[in-house]
Design an enzyme around this catalytic site. Structure first.
Site: not given
Length: 250
Positions: A57-58
């Site tokens: 995930d970012r």
């Protein structure tokens, strides 16, 4: 290790590069935000063409591996696809789980609601398995080890939500982005709460370790990503106050 503001180089050879990324960077192109900062584009200035073989995930920090050749890309992609890669994450959650270990096997559907969250969906969801282990409780928080056996978007966060747990500073799944402050956990804290600088203000989820087969040598290799400065500062304070350290086993 070479350090930049965006990543640390954990390992580099002719076939692969392993980076420890900061929170807030995409791994590769994202259809929802084409202008967001991307780790691959930043690192390509140093390493040349890179091929993404997996995603985190970012807002998650930690260990990311890229292939540097088409052959390595194919090999590593198959390892991830066939679930031959051992992935270990550490996270700090609000509250205390009532279990020591827990395996969640619930199908998940990415982009399943108006907020683009991953949601449980037995009909349209994809197979999704995460193994959790309680490392220990720290006052109002708990350290948890997560081992995702599949690679779905927001998998760890969604499965923890289904267990009634939210990661610290995760407004998307826990509904709480309250930062981690020393004044909240230290009884005898004499600072000024108005000017206090929080220990942690971003998602407390870190991709800690990857174990896989090197695509060129065939050897089993393990790469570990040290905590970023904010998470490391939080770990040290919580360990000093509550005596629980997620790194003491290493």
């Amino acid at each position: 290790m070479k350090q930049t503001a965006n990543y640390t180089v954990i390992y580099n050879d002719d076939d692969i590069v392993v980076l420890n990324k900061r929170s807030g960077l995409l791994i590769a192109a994202d259809r929802y935000d084409e202008t967001a900062p991307r780790l691959d584009l930043l690192a390509e200035k140093e390493f040349g063409r890179l091929y993404a073989v997996h995603r985190i995930d970012r807002d998650t920090s930690g260990c990311v591996i890229y292939a540097k050749t088409p052959e390595a890309h194919k090999n590593l992609s198959l390892q991830f696809e066939n679930r031959q890669v051992d992935k270990t994450y550490h996270c700090l959650v609000n509250g205390h789980p009532l279990w020591q270990t827990q395996t969640v096997n619930i199908k998940l559907l990415p982009d399943g609601d108006a907020r683009h969250r991953t949601v449980a969906n037995s009909k349209y969801g994809k197979a999704c398995v995460t193994e959790f282990r309680l490392i220990g409780n720290c006052g109002p928080y708990s350290w948890i080890e997560a081992k995702p056996k599949t690679g779905r978007t927001h998998q760890i966060r969604a499965h923890l939500q289904l267990l009634g747990l939210g990661i610290v500073c995760d407004p998307l799944y826990s509904g709480n982005q309250k930062p981690l402050r020393l004044s909240d956990i230290k009884k005898r804290w004499n600072g000024d709460t108005e000017t206090e600088r929080p220990l942690l203000t971003r998602l407390a989820l870190h991709a800690y370790r990857l174990t896989l087969t090197h695509p060129a040598t065939g050897e089993k290799v393990t790469f570990t990503a040290p905590y970023q400065k904010d998470m490391e500062a939080s770990r040290k304070q919580l360990a000093a106050i509550f005596g629980v350290d997620p790194l003491q086993e290493d």
